[in-house]
Design a protein around this motif. Structure first.
Motif, PDB file in Angstrom:
ATOM      1  N   GLN A 190       0.885  -1.122   0.097  1.00 49.55           N
ATOM      2  CA  GLN A 190      -0.064  -0.011  -0.027  1.00 49.55           C
ATOM      3  C   GLN A 190       0.690   1.382   0.066  1.00 49.55           C
ATOM      4  OE1 GLN A 190      -2.644  -0.444   3.436  1.00 49.55           O
ATOM      5  NE2 GLN A 190      -4.245  -0.952   2.036  1.00 49.55           N
ATOM      6  N   SER A 191       2.072   1.178   0.394  1.00 46.10           N
ATOM      7  CA  SER A 191       3.058   2.265   0.387  1.00 46.10           C
ATOM      8  C   SER A 191       3.856   2.318  -0.968  1.00 46.10           C
ATOM      9  CB  SER A 191       4.004   2.084   1.476  1.00 46.10           C
ATOM     10  OG  SER A 191       3.366   2.133   2.670  1.00 46.10           O
ATOM     11  N   GLY A 192       3.664   1.288  -2.093  1.00 38.96           N
ATOM     12  CA  GLY A 192       4.161   1.492  -3.088  1.00 38.96           C
ATOM     13  C   GLY A 192       5.563   0.857  -3.175  1.00 38.96           C
ATOM     14  N   GLU A 193       5.906   0.015  -1.943  1.00 43.36           N
ATOM     15  CA  GLU A 193       7.214  -0.403  -2.056  1.00 43.36           C
ATOM     16  C   GLU A 193       7.258  -1.843  -2.538  1.00 43.36           C
ATOM     17  OE1 GLU A 193       7.960  -0.434   2.192  1.00 43.36           O
ATOM     18  OE2 GLU A 193       7.715   1.845   2.119  1.00 43.36           O
ATOM     19  N   LEU A 194       7.153  -2.017  -3.986  1.00 45.26           N
ATOM     20  CA  LEU A 194       6.894  -3.092  -4.785  1.00 45.26           C
ATOM     21  C   LEU A 194       8.585  -3.584  -4.917  1.00 45.26           C
ATOM     22  CD1 LEU A 194       4.786  -4.968  -5.613  1.00 45.26           C
ATOM     23  CD2 LEU A 194       4.818  -3.775  -7.816  1.00 45.26           C
ATOM     24  N   GLU A 195       9.277  -2.611  -5.561  1.00 50.66           N
ATOM     25  CA  GLU A 195      10.679  -3.032  -5.924  1.00 50.66           C
ATOM     26  C   GLU A 195      11.477  -3.212  -4.637  1.00 50.66           C
ATOM     27  OE1 GLU A 195      12.100  -3.840  -8.712  1.00 50.66           O
ATOM     28  OE2 GLU A 195      10.434  -3.773  -9.703  1.00 50.66           O
ATOM     29  N   GLU A 196      11.187  -2.476  -3.455  1.00 50.52           N
ATOM     30  CA  GLU A 196      12.108  -2.662  -2.353  1.00 50.52           C
ATOM     31  C   GLU A 196      12.137  -3.995  -1.589  1.00 50.52           C
ATOM     32  OE1 GLU A 196      10.047  -0.372  -3.257  1.00 50.52           O
ATOM     33  OE2 GLU A 196      10.886   1.671  -2.717  1.00 50.52           O
ATOM     34  N   ILE A 197      10.957  -4.739  -1.906  1.00 51.53           N
ATOM     35  CA  ILE A 197      10.799  -6.116  -1.481  1.00 51.53           C
ATOM     36  C   ILE A 197      10.964  -7.217  -2.076  1.00 51.53           C
ATOM     37  CG2 ILE A 197       9.391  -5.052   0.719  1.00 51.53           C
ATOM     38  CD1 ILE A 197       6.790  -6.018  -0.405  1.00 51.53           C
ATOM     39  N   ILE A 198      11.067  -7.128  -3.623  1.00 55.11           N
ATOM     40  CA  ILE A 198      10.933  -8.019  -4.438  1.00 55.11           C
ATOM     41  C   ILE A 198      11.734  -9.023  -4.080  1.00 55.11           C
ATOM     42  CG2 ILE A 198      12.710  -7.050  -5.960  1.00 55.11           C
ATOM     43  CD1 ILE A 198      10.684  -7.843  -8.351  1.00 55.11           C
ATOM     44  N   GLU A 199      12.911  -9.168  -3.378  1.00 52.00           N
ATOM     45  CA  GLU A 199      13.750 -10.220  -3.117  1.00 52.00           C
ATOM     46  C   GLU A 199      13.406 -10.970  -2.124  1.00 52.00           C
ATOM     47  OE1 GLU A 199      16.130 -11.322  -5.229  1.00 52.00           O
ATOM     48  OE2 GLU A 199      16.532  -9.832  -6.608  1.00 52.00           O
ATOM     49  N   ASP A 200      12.378 -10.703  -1.093  1.00 59.97           N
ATOM     50  CA  ASP A 200      11.800 -11.397  -0.155  1.00 59.97           C
ATOM     51  C   ASP A 200      11.448 -12.692  -0.165  1.00 59.97           C
ATOM     52  OD1 ASP A 200      11.584 -10.331   3.116  1.00 59.97           O
ATOM     53  OD2 ASP A 200       9.817 -11.839   2.485  1.00 59.97           O
ATOM     54  N   ALA A 201      11.903 -13.335   0.591  1.00 63.06           N
ATOM     55  CA  ALA A 201      11.464 -15.036   0.300  1.00 63.06           C
ATOM     56  C   ALA A 201      10.012 -15.259   1.017  1.00 63.06           C
ATOM     57  CB  ALA A 201      12.342 -15.857   0.795  1.00 63.06           C
TER      58      ALA A 201
END
Ligand code: SF4
Ligand code: SF4
Length: 167
Positions: free
Chosen positions: A55-66
């Motif tokens: 919801q904060s727009g942080e798509l790229e920031e967390i893309i590597e999270d498993a």
């Protein structure tokens, strides 16, 4: 803090496009996280926390999270959500986004191999324990159903995951 509304809109549209249709209904009450076995097992970005990032727009920031690969599709989150967000669908939408971006963390590879070989991202061979307590060794799931496994593998092989060369 400056809010980048276009980035937020893009992230929300992406998740809705991958099936997380009700993400905007979330009021961050936390009921889903409280019952999520994945959160309890130490996967931080599931349910409420994942939705907050998205919801904060942080798509790229967390893309590597498993974490998304730790979701067991139990749908407890869906049962308790007071806003019909269907958090599991948001988790899977994010997982589809990761898969389509070929973004897999090293720690998620085991989950992907499990998924390919058994149909379960999280899998432990149950046969010894079940036999010991007098239950049929095999569970009635894809793990012991050759046709189901074949169909799962066909789907995976024809998805972006199949391009990874893992299987
Ligand atoms: S479906 Fe996934 S996200 Fe929802 S409670 Fe179960 S493990 Fe957690
Ligand atoms: S239970 Fe529903 S409204 Fe509450 S945090 Fe989870 S997804 Fe959001």
């Amino acid at each position: 803090m400056i809010i980048d509304q276009s980035k937020i809109d893009e992230a929300i549209a992406t998740i809705i496009g991958y099936g997380g249709h009700n993400i905007l209904n979330c009021i961050q009450c936390g009921a889903c996280s409280a019952v999520c076995p994945g959160v309890r097992a130490g996967f931080p970005l599931l349910c409420r926390t994942l939705i907050r990032h998205l919801q904060s727009g942080e798509l790229e920031e967390i893309i590597e999270d498993a974490s998304s690969w730790g979701c067991q599709a139990c749908n407890r989150c869906t049962e308790v959500c007071p806003r019909d967000v269907r958090p599991q669908e948001v988790v899977f939408a994010f997982r589809r986004y990761q898969a389509n971006q070929l973004a897999f963390s090293t720690s998620s590879v085991t989950s992907q191999m499990n998924l390919f070989e058994t149909g379960h991202a999280v899998y432990t061979d149950p046969r010894e324990l079940r036999t010991r307590v007098g239950l049929p060794a095999q569970t009635p799931t894809s793990a012991f159903d050759d046709q189901a496994k074949q169909e799962i593998q066909t789907l995976i092989n024809n998805s972006p995951m199949g391009e990874l060369g893992l299987f």
